[in-house]
Design a protein around this motif. Structure first.
Motif, PDB file in Angstrom:
ATOM      1  N   PRO A  50       0.821  -1.217   0.000  1.00 23.47           N
ATOM      2  CA  PRO A  50       0.000   0.000   0.000  1.00 23.47           C
ATOM      3  C   PRO A  50       0.859   1.273   0.000  1.00 23.47           C
ATOM      4  N   VAL A  51       1.354   1.668  -1.170  1.00 22.79           N
ATOM      5  CA  VAL A  51       2.137   2.911  -1.291  1.00 22.79           C
ATOM      6  C   VAL A  51       1.426   3.828  -2.279  1.00 22.79           C
ATOM      7  N   PRO A  52       1.438   5.154  -2.054  1.00 23.66           N
ATOM      8  CA  PRO A  52       0.727   6.075  -2.945  1.00 23.66           C
ATOM      9  C   PRO A  52       1.395   6.225  -4.298  1.00 23.66           C
ATOM     10  N   ASP A  53       2.731   6.134  -4.337  1.00 25.85           N
ATOM     11  CA  ASP A  53       3.457   6.327  -5.599  1.00 25.85           C
ATOM     12  C   ASP A  53       4.519   5.232  -5.721  1.00 25.85           C
ATOM     13  N   PRO A  54       4.181   4.127  -6.405  1.00 24.67           N
ATOM     14  CA  PRO A  54       5.129   3.010  -6.510  1.00 24.67           C
ATOM     15  C   PRO A  54       6.466   3.392  -7.145  1.00 24.67           C
ATOM     16  N   LEU A  55       6.431   4.275  -8.191  1.00 27.80           N
ATOM     17  CA  LEU A  55       7.694   4.643  -8.850  1.00 27.80           C
ATOM     18  C   LEU A  55       8.610   5.405  -7.901  1.00 27.80           C
ATOM     19  N   LEU A  56       8.030   6.332  -7.172  1.00 28.33           N
ATOM     20  CA  LEU A  56       8.828   7.066  -6.189  1.00 28.33           C
ATOM     21  C   LEU A  56       9.353   6.120  -5.107  1.00 28.33           C
ATOM     22  N   ALA A  57       8.523   5.191  -4.727  1.00 26.63           N
ATOM     23  CA  ALA A  57       8.939   4.229  -3.706  1.00 26.63           C
ATOM     24  C   ALA A  57      10.098   3.366  -4.201  1.00 26.63           C
ATOM     25  N   LEU A  58      10.027   2.975  -5.508  1.00 25.75           N
ATOM     26  CA  LEU A  58      11.112   2.162  -6.060  1.00 25.75           C
ATOM     27  C   LEU A  58      12.411   2.946  -6.173  1.00 25.75           C
ATOM     28  N   SER A  59      12.317   4.217  -6.518  1.00 23.92           N
ATOM     29  CA  SER A  59      13.530   5.035  -6.588  1.00 23.92           C
ATOM     30  C   SER A  59      14.145   5.185  -5.191  1.00 23.92           C
ATOM     31  N   THR A  60      13.276   5.334  -4.203  1.00 21.24           N
ATOM     32  CA  THR A  60      13.757   5.391  -2.817  1.00 21.24           C
ATOM     33  C   THR A  60      14.389   4.056  -2.429  1.00 21.24           C
ATOM     34  N   SER A  61      13.767   2.968  -2.927  1.00 25.85           N
ATOM     35  CA  SER A  61      14.310   1.636  -2.648  1.00 25.85           C
ATOM     36  C   SER A  61      15.706   1.467  -3.229  1.00 25.85           C
ATOM     37  N   CYS A  62      15.926   2.077  -4.413  1.00 29.28           N
ATOM     38  CA  CYS A  62      17.252   1.993  -5.033  1.00 29.28           C
ATOM     39  C   CYS A  62      18.302   2.677  -4.158  1.00 29.28           C
ATOM     40  N   PHE A  63      17.927   3.777  -3.559  1.00 24.45           N
ATOM     41  CA  PHE A  63      18.851   4.485  -2.675  1.00 24.45           C
ATOM     42  C   PHE A  63      19.212   3.628  -1.466  1.00 24.45           C
ATOM     43  N   TYR A  64      18.178   3.083  -0.826  1.00 25.12           N
ATOM     44  CA  TYR A  64      18.431   2.256   0.340  1.00 25.12           C
ATOM     45  C   TYR A  64      19.169   0.972  -0.025  1.00 25.12           C
ATOM     46  N   SER A  65      18.908   0.483  -1.228  1.00 24.93           N
ATOM     47  CA  SER A  65      19.629  -0.708  -1.687  1.00 24.93           C
ATOM     48  C   SER A  65      21.117  -0.411  -1.841  1.00 24.93           C
ATOM     49  N   GLY A  66      21.419   0.799  -2.316  1.00 28.45           N
ATOM     50  CA  GLY A  66      22.830   1.193  -2.422  1.00 28.45           C
ATOM     51  C   GLY A  66      23.507   1.213  -1.060  1.00 28.45           C
ATOM     52  N   VAL A  67      22.764   1.640  -0.051  1.00 30.96           N
ATOM     53  CA  VAL A  67      23.315   1.673   1.307  1.00 30.96           C
ATOM     54  C   VAL A  67      23.634   0.266   1.800  1.00 30.96           C
ATOM     55  N   ILE A  68      22.706  -0.653   1.606  1.00 31.29           N
ATOM     56  CA  ILE A  68      22.938  -2.013   2.102  1.00 31.29           C
ATOM     57  C   ILE A  68      24.039  -2.713   1.296  1.00 31.29           C
ATOM     58  N   ILE A  69      24.166  -2.364   0.014  1.00 27.11           N
ATOM     59  CA  ILE A  69      25.272  -2.915  -0.784  1.00 27.11           C
ATOM     60  C   ILE A  69      26.607  -2.398  -0.257  1.00 27.11           C
ATOM     61  N   ALA A  70      26.625  -1.129   0.165  1.00 27.92           N
ATOM     62  CA  ALA A  70      27.839  -0.576   0.767  1.00 27.92           C
ATOM     63  C   ALA A  70      28.208  -1.325   2.047  1.00 27.92           C
ATOM     64  N   PHE A  71      27.193  -1.673   2.821  1.00 28.74           N
ATOM     65  CA  PHE A  71      27.431  -2.477   4.018  1.00 28.74           C
ATOM     66  C   PHE A  71      28.040  -3.827   3.648  1.00 28.74           C
ATOM     67  N   ALA A  72      27.533  -4.415   2.576  1.00 27.45           N
ATOM     68  CA  ALA A  72      28.049  -5.711   2.136  1.00 27.45           C
ATOM     69  C   ALA A  72      29.509  -5.589   1.685  1.00 27.45           C
ATOM     70  N   SER A  73      29.836  -4.493   1.001  1.00 29.72           N
ATOM     71  CA  SER A  73      31.221  -4.267   0.574  1.00 29.72           C
ATOM     72  C   SER A  73      32.133  -4.143   1.787  1.00 29.72           C
ATOM     73  N   THR A  74      31.635  -3.465   2.801  1.00 27.14           N
ATOM     74  CA  THR A  74      32.401  -3.351   4.043  1.00 27.14           C
ATOM     75  C   THR A  74      32.649  -4.722   4.654  1.00 27.14           C
ATOM     76  N   ARG A  75      31.633  -5.574   4.576  1.00 28.88           N
ATOM     77  CA  ARG A  75      31.775  -6.928   5.120  1.00 28.88           C
ATOM     78  C   ARG A  75      32.844  -7.711   4.364  1.00 28.88           C
ATOM     79  N   LYS A  76      32.922  -7.512   3.051  1.00 30.99           N
ATOM     80  CA  LYS A  76      33.937  -8.203   2.254  1.00 30.99           C
ATOM     81  C   LYS A  76      35.331  -7.781   2.689  1.00 30.99           C
ATOM     82  N   ALA A  77      35.505  -6.472   2.884  1.00 32.55           N
ATOM     83  CA  ALA A  77      36.802  -5.978   3.350  1.00 32.55           C
ATOM     84  C   ALA A  77      37.125  -6.526   4.743  1.00 32.55           C
TER      85      ALA A  77
END
Length: 437
Positions: A193-220
């Motif tokens: 239940p989100v009012p604007d799915p496209l905006l939500a997905l773009s926001t999801s891309c941002f947060y996904s980048g953050v968690i990927i950065a966490f994963a890169s840190t884990r690799k190091a």
């Protein structure tokens, strides 16, 4: 009960940790020294070394994974109150989802990390955490409506991100858990239940980048842990080598380089230890001072090399004549000191005479046609009396030695009257035994 389980886990992990380090330190076939100094990755390791490192990694870091699971378990219960305050209608849902489903899974995973499991099981725990947190929190958010949904699944994504930093698992399992979290986040945004799915997905891309950065840190971090493991093994091996070298140097420092018996300094340390130890009865201590007869004449006649051979031969004969526990040292040029403990007057005299006879049987071989030279020694024997200090005992033994030289050499002289010494002197050695008051 929880404290007992925590203590058991700590004890188990410490034992596994120590065993892994001991094996890695001693097994140079599995982990050769060259590998410790080369740049390498864990995937380059042999299966045996990889399994050993898994044990080390679990023992070293499992406590962090359990701590995260325990904190998540407590935090999950605290969020039940938050759910009710935000939306009282969520009471039943939060009791079922947070109170039962999520809590049960977190508790089970906490117990699972109580001992080492197969790598794929340990790796799958992060995937289970990722799916549990995302789906459970997303379901509660959806039930709470539009105002709660995005915030709940975003919070869940960050919760998974923190877990990535704490779980000591293979990187491929970290990637799987991250991908699962991102896909669940994106999928719930699409169907939720989100009012604007496209905006939500773009926001999801941002947060996904953050968690990927966490994963890169884990690799190091994993790479750093592998290098730290190698550094620790190298350090332990260096410490072992240094300790071995120091022990060898200590042995050499305590030995006379010519004869291989103790030197004067180390014997003085042994005497000080004996004197301070109440286990050694002072009346049962005797000192023998020994000197090679006519050594200067022998040295001048046959040379210094022959003199060295004479000293070595006499030292060997003295050592052969002694009892277990007796101490012999080269006290001076051609002079030796023997310390007897746990002895009687008669036993001390018998040891002295045995030494004298052993040396008397020694023949010094020289170059050319010169016949082998007979070697003898004179001995001064001093038995502990009264308040004798080691210095006083050595002095009395030295005076007795001087008297033995004065009386004709190749004999034992006792420094002071001792009970039953006359009987000892009469048993075949009367002509060799004398006394110095």
């Amino acid at each position: 009960m929880r404290k007992i389980a925590h203590t058991n886990h700590r004890t188990l992990s410490q034992r596994v940790y120590n065993d892994a380090l001991k094996t890695a330190m001693t097994d140079r076939v599995m982990l050769p020294d060259r590998l410790l100094t080369q740049r390498s990755h864990l995937h380059d390791a042999s299966p045996a070394l990889g399994a050993l490192y898994d044990s080390y990694s679990w023992a070293a870091h499992s406590l962090k994974a359990r701590a995260w699971l325990q904190a998540a378990f407590v935090f999950n219960f605290l969020l039940m109150s938050f759910d009710y305050l935000v939306s009282p209608s969520l009471l039943m849902a939060t009791l079922v989802i947070r109170g039962f489903m999520i809590s049960s899974i977190l508790l089970g995973l906490h117990m699972l990390w109580g001992r080492q499991r197969a790598c794929w099981i340990q790796g799958a725990t992060l995937l289970a955490v990722s799916a549990t947190i995302m789906i459970g929190t997303g379901a509660l958010g959806a039930l709470g409506g539009v105002s709660m949904f995005e915030r709940y699944i975003t919070g869940a994504l960050f919760t998974v991100a923190t877990a990535i930093l704490f779980f000591p698992i293979e990187f491929r399992w970290t990637v799987i858990a991250v991908v699962a979290a991102i896909l669940l986040h994106a999928g719930m945004l699409i169907i939720g239940p989100v009012p604007d799915p496209l905006l939500a997905l773009s926001t999801s891309c941002f947060y996904s980048g953050v968690i990927i950065a966490f994963a890169s840190t884990r690799k190091a971090t994993l790479r750093s842990q592998w290098n730290s493991f190698k550094s620790k093994i190298r350090e332990l091996r260096d410490q072992e080598a240094l300790a071995s070298l120091n022990a060898e140097l200590q042995v050499f420092a305590n030995l006379d380089p010519l004869t291989g018996i103790q030197n004067r300094r180390s014997t003085q340390e042994d005497i000080a230890r004996i004197w301070d130890d109440p286990a050694y009865a002072k009346p049962a201590i005797a000192f023998l001072m020994l000197d090679i007869d006519n050594f200067k004449q022998l040295n001048d006649t046959f040379g210094h090399a022959a003199g060295d051979d004479c000293i070595k031969g006499v030292a060997n004969k003295i050592s052969l004549a002694l009892r277990d526990g007796d101490i012999v040292s080269r006290y001076g040029g051609e002079e030796f000191l023997v310390v007897l403990t746990g002895t009687t007057a008669s036993d001390a005299f018998a040891v002295a005479e045995r030494i004298r006879k052993f040396v008397e049987s020694f023949r010094l071989r020289t170059l050319g046609d010169v016949p082998a030279s007979r070697v003898t020694i004179s001995i001064g024997l001093a038995l502990w009396q009264g308040d004798d200090t080691p210095e006083m005992l050595i002095k009395r033994a030295d005076e007795a030695l001087y008297d033995a030289k004065h009386r004709g050499k190749n004999q034992t002289v006792v420094a002071a009257p001792v009970q039953d010494i006359n009987a000892c002197a009469g048993q075949g050695h009367r002509q060799k035994a004398h006394y110095v008051a």
